[in-house]
Design a protein around this motif. Sequence first.
Motif, PDB file in Angstrom:
ATOM      1  N   LYS A 164     101.177  39.161  -3.556  1.00  0.00           N
ATOM      2  CA  LYS A 164     100.318  37.977  -3.533  1.00  0.00           C
ATOM      3  C   LYS A 164      99.762  37.659  -4.926  1.00  0.00           C
ATOM      4  O   LYS A 164      99.451  36.507  -5.220  1.00  0.00           O
ATOM      5  N   TRP A 165      99.636  38.669  -5.780  1.00  0.00           N
ATOM      6  CA  TRP A 165      99.152  38.448  -7.137  1.00  0.00           C
ATOM      7  C   TRP A 165     100.098  37.557  -7.939  1.00  0.00           C
ATOM      8  O   TRP A 165      99.679  36.914  -8.908  1.00  0.00           O
ATOM      9  N   LEU A 166     101.348  37.490  -7.537  1.00  0.00           N
ATOM     10  CA  LEU A 166     102.316  36.648  -8.250  1.00  0.00           C
ATOM     11  C   LEU A 166     101.974  35.163  -8.121  1.00  0.00           C
ATOM     12  O   LEU A 166     102.390  34.351  -8.949  1.00  0.00           O
ATOM     13  N   LEU A 167     101.209  34.808  -7.092  1.00  0.00           N
ATOM     14  CA  LEU A 167     100.737  33.423  -6.963  1.00  0.00           C
ATOM     15  C   LEU A 167      99.863  33.034  -8.153  1.00  0.00           C
ATOM     16  O   LEU A 167      99.893  31.886  -8.600  1.00  0.00           O
ATOM     17  N   LEU A 168      99.082  33.978  -8.652  1.00  0.00           N
ATOM     18  CA  LEU A 168      98.248  33.701  -9.820  1.00  0.00           C
ATOM     19  C   LEU A 168      99.119  33.415 -11.046  1.00  0.00           C
ATOM     20  O   LEU A 168      98.811  32.511 -11.826  1.00  0.00           O
ATOM     21  N   THR A 169     100.210  34.145 -11.204  1.00  0.00           N
ATOM     22  CA  THR A 169     101.145  33.884 -12.307  1.00  0.00           C
ATOM     23  C   THR A 169     101.677  32.457 -12.210  1.00  0.00           C
ATOM     24  O   THR A 169     101.710  31.727 -13.203  1.00  0.00           O
ATOM     25  N   GLY A 170     102.075  32.065 -11.006  1.00  0.00           N
ATOM     26  CA  GLY A 170     102.576  30.697 -10.804  1.00  0.00           C
ATOM     27  C   GLY A 170     101.519  29.646 -11.078  1.00  0.00           C
ATOM     28  O   GLY A 170     101.802  28.591 -11.659  1.00  0.00           O
ATOM     29  N   THR A 171     100.298  29.936 -10.707  1.00  0.00           N
ATOM     30  CA  THR A 171      99.194  29.005 -10.953  1.00  0.00           C
ATOM     31  C   THR A 171      98.948  28.833 -12.452  1.00  0.00           C
ATOM     32  O   THR A 171      98.764  27.717 -12.946  1.00  0.00           O
ATOM     33  N   VAL A 172      98.958  29.934 -13.172  1.00  0.00           N
ATOM     34  CA  VAL A 172      98.764  29.880 -14.619  1.00  0.00           C
ATOM     35  C   VAL A 172      99.869  29.048 -15.270  1.00  0.00           C
ATOM     36  O   VAL A 172      99.605  28.213 -16.143  1.00  0.00           O
ATOM     37  N   LEU A 173     101.102  29.240 -14.832  1.00  0.00           N
ATOM     38  CA  LEU A 173     102.216  28.470 -15.396  1.00  0.00           C
ATOM     39  C   LEU A 173     102.086  26.981 -15.072  1.00  0.00           C
ATOM     40  O   LEU A 173     102.367  26.123 -15.916  1.00  0.00           O
ATOM     41  N   ALA A 174     101.619  26.670 -13.870  1.00  0.00           N
ATOM     42  CA  ALA A 174     101.397  25.268 -13.508  1.00  0.00           C
ATOM     43  C   ALA A 174     100.303  24.655 -14.383  1.00  0.00           C
ATOM     44  O   ALA A 174     100.431  23.510 -14.844  1.00  0.00           O
ATOM     45  N   PHE A 175      99.237  25.401 -14.639  1.00  0.00           N
ATOM     46  CA  PHE A 175      98.163  24.897 -15.501  1.00  0.00           C
ATOM     47  C   PHE A 175      98.642  24.709 -16.938  1.00  0.00           C
ATOM     48  O   PHE A 175      98.248  23.749 -17.606  1.00  0.00           O
ATOM     49  N   LEU A 176      99.488  25.614 -17.414  1.00  0.00           N
ATOM     50  CA  LEU A 176     100.043  25.447 -18.764  1.00  0.00           C
ATOM     51  C   LEU A 176     100.887  24.181 -18.850  1.00  0.00           C
ATOM     52  O   LEU A 176     100.847  23.466 -19.854  1.00  0.00           O
ATOM     53  N   THR A 177     101.648  23.921 -17.821  1.00  0.00           N
ATOM     54  CA  THR A 177     102.450  22.693 -17.785  1.00  0.00           C
ATOM     55  C   THR A 177     101.538  21.470 -17.792  1.00  0.00           C
ATOM     56  O   THR A 177     101.776  20.509 -18.536  1.00  0.00           O
ATOM     57  N   GLN A 178     100.493  21.512 -16.990  1.00  0.00           N
ATOM     58  CA  GLN A 178      99.540  20.408 -16.951  1.00  0.00           C
ATOM     59  C   GLN A 178      98.906  20.198 -18.325  1.00  0.00           C
ATOM     60  O   GLN A 178      98.744  19.068 -18.787  1.00  0.00           O
ATOM     61  N   HIS A 179      98.556  21.277 -18.989  1.00  0.00           N
ATOM     62  CA  HIS A 179      97.957  21.167 -20.317  1.00  0.00           C
ATOM     63  C   HIS A 179      98.942  20.568 -21.317  1.00  0.00           C
ATOM     64  O   HIS A 179      98.566  19.723 -22.138  1.00  0.00           O
ATOM     65  N   ALA A 180     100.186  20.993 -21.252  1.00  0.00           N
ATOM     66  CA  ALA A 180     101.191  20.471 -22.180  1.00  0.00           C
ATOM     67  C   ALA A 180     101.368  18.968 -22.027  1.00  0.00           C
ATOM     68  O   ALA A 180     101.546  18.249 -23.006  1.00  0.00           O
TER      69      ALA A 180
END
Length: 155
Positions: free
Chosen positions: A78-94
Amino acid sequence: MIPATATRVSEATDDQVNAQISQEMERNIACCAAGGGPAIRRRLEELDREWDIERTLELNAATIGLTSLILGTTVSRKWLLLTGTVLAFLTQHAVQGWCPPVPIFRRLGFRTETEINEERYALKALRGDFHLAADGNQSSNHRDEVTNVLEAVRR
């Protein structure tokens, strides 16, 4: 519409926070002007070491992503969801220049590379690095040069 790279973070930042960052820069320049050459040199050295918001976000995302990846492989998937969330936020920031940590880091005073360079160029103008005007004549008023540099950088 996708904002310009140089302005996307400041456009996504609250106007009051942008104003505080700008006022802090102006105070730094005024302080260095009063302190003369040595103060300007020290401040320029500090600016060379200052972390911009992009570097701060990269470290933040890498730390959270790596931690959640380790926890995802050792504790619970379930912790892997946090990794996916971080990557989504990085995309949003870019794309937009905003993600959840940006307002926090901006309120802490982290600036964009453009904002750091704005102060750097103003200090160099104050020091006289751009002492010759475009027509080759020496400029006698450094305050005007600093103002002109700041206006040019902000455009």
